[in-house]
Design an enzyme around this catalytic site. Structure first.
Site, PDB file in Angstrom:
ATOM      1  N   TYR A   1       7.984   2.004  10.637  1.00  0.00           N
ATOM      2  CA  TYR A   1       8.415   0.822   9.893  1.00  0.00           C
ATOM      3  C   TYR A   1       7.263   0.251   9.067  1.00  0.00           C
ATOM      4  O   TYR A   1       7.400  -0.013   7.868  1.00  0.00           O
ATOM      5  CB  TYR A   1       8.952  -0.224  10.866  1.00  0.00           C
ATOM      6  CG  TYR A   1       9.421  -1.500  10.213  1.00  0.00           C
ATOM      7  CD1 TYR A   1      10.667  -1.577   9.614  1.00  0.00           C
ATOM      8  CD2 TYR A   1       8.615  -2.643  10.211  1.00  0.00           C
ATOM      9  CE1 TYR A   1      11.104  -2.748   9.020  1.00  0.00           C
ATOM     10  CE2 TYR A   1       9.047  -3.819   9.623  1.00  0.00           C
ATOM     11  CZ  TYR A   1      10.297  -3.870   9.027  1.00  0.00           C
ATOM     12  OH  TYR A   1      10.718  -5.035   8.432  1.00  0.00           O
TER      13      TYR A   1
ATOM     14  N   LYS B   1       6.890   0.048   4.871  1.00  0.00           N
ATOM     15  CA  LYS B   1       6.728  -1.198   4.135  1.00  0.00           C
ATOM     16  C   LYS B   1       5.410  -1.225   3.361  1.00  0.00           C
ATOM     17  O   LYS B   1       5.329  -1.792   2.267  1.00  0.00           O
ATOM     18  CB  LYS B   1       6.815  -2.383   5.097  1.00  0.00           C
ATOM     19  CG  LYS B   1       8.195  -2.575   5.708  1.00  0.00           C
ATOM     20  CD  LYS B   1       9.261  -2.835   4.646  1.00  0.00           C
ATOM     21  CE  LYS B   1      10.598  -3.221   5.254  1.00  0.00           C
ATOM     22  NZ  LYS B   1      11.601  -3.557   4.238  1.00  0.00           N
TER      23      LYS B   1
END
Length: 259
Positions: A164, A168
């Site tokens: 994750y 990002k």
């Protein structure tokens, strides 16, 4: 020039069209509502038809222009299909907001190919493909705004950032590359970075009262974020008033990142 005219020139989105992915819940829904109430015709893209209908019904009941597209952003074919459908609602968009995301964060030692691929597909590849579809058209027309919603994990590792956080961080790099390519033609590309916001994406942390309280204490304002906290920043980045702001990472986190 009176105050209303001056503010309208800076912030009004009258006549603009926006596509907001992940726009039926959480931060994406708040941004979709803000853009719509500022005058844009908004197309909400997400997976669940029930939430899409509820979101757009609420906006239209409030006098806004809104439509929806149910789409799967986990595959290239799904992204391209959703993009064409979104462009067919109110026309080619002037504003693209990438808020859709998945938050799969097993311990790094247990991170498999399936979680890695799924995370990159939705969190990074879908924004890239949507930018490739809409960015050149924005540049040809001389106006465009691309806004990505990223994460604290793009800048620091905590609570098992895993794939994750990587996705990002890469999304913020994508914004800079898009800014380099299209800003000379009137298209700005920026990212908004939340702190801890009580949304469905953060359901795992939200269920632990002690962690929620600890995160609130880390902010300078003394509370965790709300989806509505992103309305003003999104409207500003989407309009004429931010024309000289591009390639930037803007924290909307109550001071979380600097405390």
């Amino acid at each position: 020039m009176n105050a209303q005219t001056y503010l309208s020139e800076l912030f009004s989105l009258d006549g603009r069209t926006a596509v907001v992915t992940g726009g039926s819940s959480g931060i994406g829904r708040a941004i979709a509502g803000a853009l719509a109430h500022a005058g844009a015709s908004v197309v909400v893209v997400a997976r669940r038809e029930e939430q899409l209908i509820e979101t757009t019904d609420e906006l239209t009941a409030g006098g806004c222009q809104a439509g929806w597209v149910a789409g799967d952003l986990s595959t290239r074919e799904g992204v391209r299909t959703a993009a064409e459908a979104a462009a067919g609602v109110f026309g080619e968009p002037d504003i693209l907001v990438n808020s859709a995301g998945i938050n799969l964060r097993p311990p790094m030692g247990e991170l498999g190919d399936d979680v890695w691929d799924a995370t990159m597909a939705v969190n990074l590849e879908a924004p890239f493909l949507l930018g490739q579809r809409f960015g050149p058209g924005m540049a040809e027309r001389g106006f465009g705004r691309i806004i990505h919603v990223t994460s604290q994990q793009a800048h620091r590792a905590f609570v098992q950032s895993g794939a994750y956080g990587v996705s990002k961080g890469a999304l913020e790099s994508l914004a800079r590359s898009q800014a380099e390519a299209w800003s000379p033609y009137g298209v700005t590309c920026n990212t908004l970075v939340p702190g801890f916001v009580m949304t469905p994406l953060n359901a795992r942390l939200s269920s632990d009262p002690q962690k929620v309280a600890a995160l609130a204490a880390r902010t300078m304002v003394g509370r965790n974020g709300l989806a509505e906290d992103f309305a003003g920043a999104a409207v500003w980045l989407a309009g004429r008033g931010s024309a000289y702001v591009t390639g930037q990472t803007i924290f909307v986190d109550g001071g979380f990142s600097v405390h």
